[in-house]
Design a protein around this motif. Sequence first.
Motif, PDB file in Angstrom:
ATOM      1  N   ALA A  44     -57.811 -36.404   0.382  1.00  0.00           N
ATOM      2  CA  ALA A  44     -58.941 -35.634   0.915  1.00  0.00           C
ATOM      3  C   ALA A  44     -59.400 -34.582  -0.094  1.00  0.00           C
ATOM      4  O   ALA A  44     -58.567 -33.917  -0.721  1.00  0.00           O
ATOM      5  N   GLN A 227     -57.511 -41.106   3.452  1.00  0.00           N
ATOM      6  CA  GLN A 227     -57.801 -39.796   4.035  1.00  0.00           C
ATOM      7  C   GLN A 227     -58.267 -39.898   5.487  1.00  0.00           C
ATOM      8  O   GLN A 227     -58.196 -38.929   6.232  1.00  0.00           O
ATOM      9  N   ASP A 228     -58.709 -41.090   5.921  1.00  0.00           N
ATOM     10  CA  ASP A 228     -59.051 -41.288   7.330  1.00  0.00           C
ATOM     11  C   ASP A 228     -57.830 -41.051   8.198  1.00  0.00           C
ATOM     12  O   ASP A 228     -57.932 -40.583   9.332  1.00  0.00           O
ATOM     13  N   ALA A 230     -55.527 -38.885   7.688  1.00  0.00           N
ATOM     14  CA  ALA A 230     -55.385 -37.435   7.865  1.00  0.00           C
ATOM     15  C   ALA A 230     -56.383 -36.900   8.888  1.00  0.00           C
ATOM     16  O   ALA A 230     -56.063 -36.050   9.716  1.00  0.00           O
ATOM     17  N   ASN A 231     -57.620 -37.422   8.838  1.00  0.00           N
ATOM     18  CA  ASN A 231     -58.647 -36.961   9.785  1.00  0.00           C
ATOM     19  C   ASN A 231     -58.329 -37.370  11.223  1.00  0.00           C
ATOM     20  O   ASN A 231     -58.546 -36.601  12.161  1.00  0.00           O
ATOM     21  N   THR A 232     -57.797 -38.598  11.405  1.00  0.00           N
ATOM     22  CA  THR A 232     -57.410 -39.054  12.747  1.00  0.00           C
ATOM     23  C   THR A 232     -56.253 -38.217  13.260  1.00  0.00           C
ATOM     24  O   THR A 232     -56.217 -37.821  14.429  1.00  0.00           O
ATOM     25  N   LYS A 234     -55.660 -35.223  12.530  1.00  0.00           N
ATOM     26  CA  LYS A 234     -56.202 -33.899  12.886  1.00  0.00           C
ATOM     27  C   LYS A 234     -56.816 -33.944  14.295  1.00  0.00           C
ATOM     28  O   LYS A 234     -56.602 -33.040  15.106  1.00  0.00           O
ATOM     29  N   ALA A 235     -57.556 -35.026  14.602  1.00  0.00           N
ATOM     30  CA  ALA A 235     -58.183 -35.163  15.927  1.00  0.00           C
ATOM     31  C   ALA A 235     -57.116 -35.217  17.017  1.00  0.00           C
ATOM     32  O   ALA A 235     -57.249 -34.599  18.078  1.00  0.00           O
ATOM     33  N   SER A 261     -52.390 -36.028   1.929  1.00  0.00           N
ATOM     34  CA  SER A 261     -53.389 -35.257   2.686  1.00  0.00           C
ATOM     35  C   SER A 261     -52.910 -34.758   4.042  1.00  0.00           C
ATOM     36  O   SER A 261     -53.309 -33.685   4.492  1.00  0.00           O
ATOM     37  N   ILE A 265     -53.854 -31.104   5.995  1.00  0.00           N
ATOM     38  CA  ILE A 265     -54.966 -31.136   6.951  1.00  0.00           C
ATOM     39  C   ILE A 265     -54.499 -30.833   8.377  1.00  0.00           C
ATOM     40  O   ILE A 265     -55.179 -30.160   9.127  1.00  0.00           O
ATOM     41  N   THR A 266     -53.303 -31.324   8.738  1.00  0.00           N
ATOM     42  CA  THR A 266     -52.835 -31.119  10.126  1.00  0.00           C
ATOM     43  C   THR A 266     -51.854 -29.959  10.254  1.00  0.00           C
ATOM     44  O   THR A 266     -51.650 -29.428  11.337  1.00  0.00           O
TER      45      THR A 266
END
Length: 459
Positions: A44, A227-228, A230-232, A234-235, A261, A265-266
């Motif tokens: 990320a 990096q997806d 990491a984003n998931t 986070k959600a 990442s 991120i989390t």
Amino acid sequence: MFENLSERLSKTLKNISGRGRLTEDNIKETLREVRMALLEADVALPVVRDFVKRVKERAVGQEVSKSLTPGQAFIKIVQSELEQSMGQANEGLDLSVTPPATILMAGLQGAGKTTSVAKLAKFLTEREKKKVLVVSADIYRPAAIKQLETLASEVQVEFFPSSTEQKPVEIASAALDYAKLHFFDVLIVDTAGRLHVDEDMMAEIQQLNDYLKPAETLFVVDSMTGQDAANTAKAFHEALPLTGVILTKADGDARGGAALSIRQITGKPIKFIGMGEKTDALEPFYPDRIASRILGMGDVLSLIEEVERNVDRKQAEKLASKVKKGKGFDLADFRDQLQQMKKMGGMMGLMDKLPGMGQLPAGVKDQMDDSMTVKMEAIINSMTVQERAHPDIIKGSRKRRIATGSGTQIQDVNRLLKQFTQMQKMMKKMSGKGGMRKMMRQMKGMMPPGGMGGGRGPF
């Protein structure tokens, strides 16, 4: 694992490792390459920015200028910052609650959640000596309940039955009561996955979380989504009080973006990493060891642990005693060695943990394919007991019969016999006086200049 990132960083850092002096200019150029390597690995962007900034601050400071080998000091900083990004130290599961400790597994569909439940159950049973119960609260996929039942039987842990007619909380409640009544140490609850993050799914898993008040809520994520992932994570973290992450399919992840990442991120640690489809392919996540692998320095500690866990000591002692007495090393012994290697993740699993292996030419790596081990085993299995004990008798017609029986070519049989002869010579040397020392000297001569890391770091 992380081959692309490892290769790119190794090349970049090799240019700076021999520098007697680091200037703002050569640091700038190297950092630009490091930044590109991380972006290509799908790390990320905010993580890359922070990483490069921290390395730069440390590199232009006292830390490097006072070092006798500035290039090596720079590499050490990169390694230390890689560890920092991934969480510095391994964080194990916190199961210090009144039994049964509940572990709630969350994640998207296809991330390997159900398989991870079985792997974790096996890990806790075998390594932590816990009594584990598993249950599926995935009421949308009958196949998921059946899959967990099959896997539970495979890893020899108890499965609590459930059906698609029940509500998830109802299933969890019944499983928890059963676990209390039968004195289980741990209850692992598998939940429904979706193809994307949606409100209904989140509401359902929040309800489960509120009811169970789990000791651990683990998010299972496919490392190949970069990096997806990491984003998931986070959600999910915003909807659930996650305690950690299990990173799956890392053996197929040539980039490594997710591993680098997720933590940043989390804010949640990666607790385990899945390294294959087999039920024992789950390892605790050690940031220092992973950073070492990324930089091509290997992971000798994990390798030693693997050997201690998987090598049959009695069998090894029996072989050592046989060789020492001069009774020789035969093809049945060779097959045993191949089987032991398979238990430790095969040739590629071992190679991944050895220092300096990233520097081997692609042609050499291709020859280390695990299918070669399977082929060799099939050839030995096609031999008679007499042929295994006396390989010298294997001539023309016998070779043809063995090749046909194992579904291979005569050249494959010849290749195996040649490799066996080399191994036999090595074993003979080991049984003689000072044998081990002689053999180590020979192996050192076979290595690339500077050896495995050359005693001067990996570059």
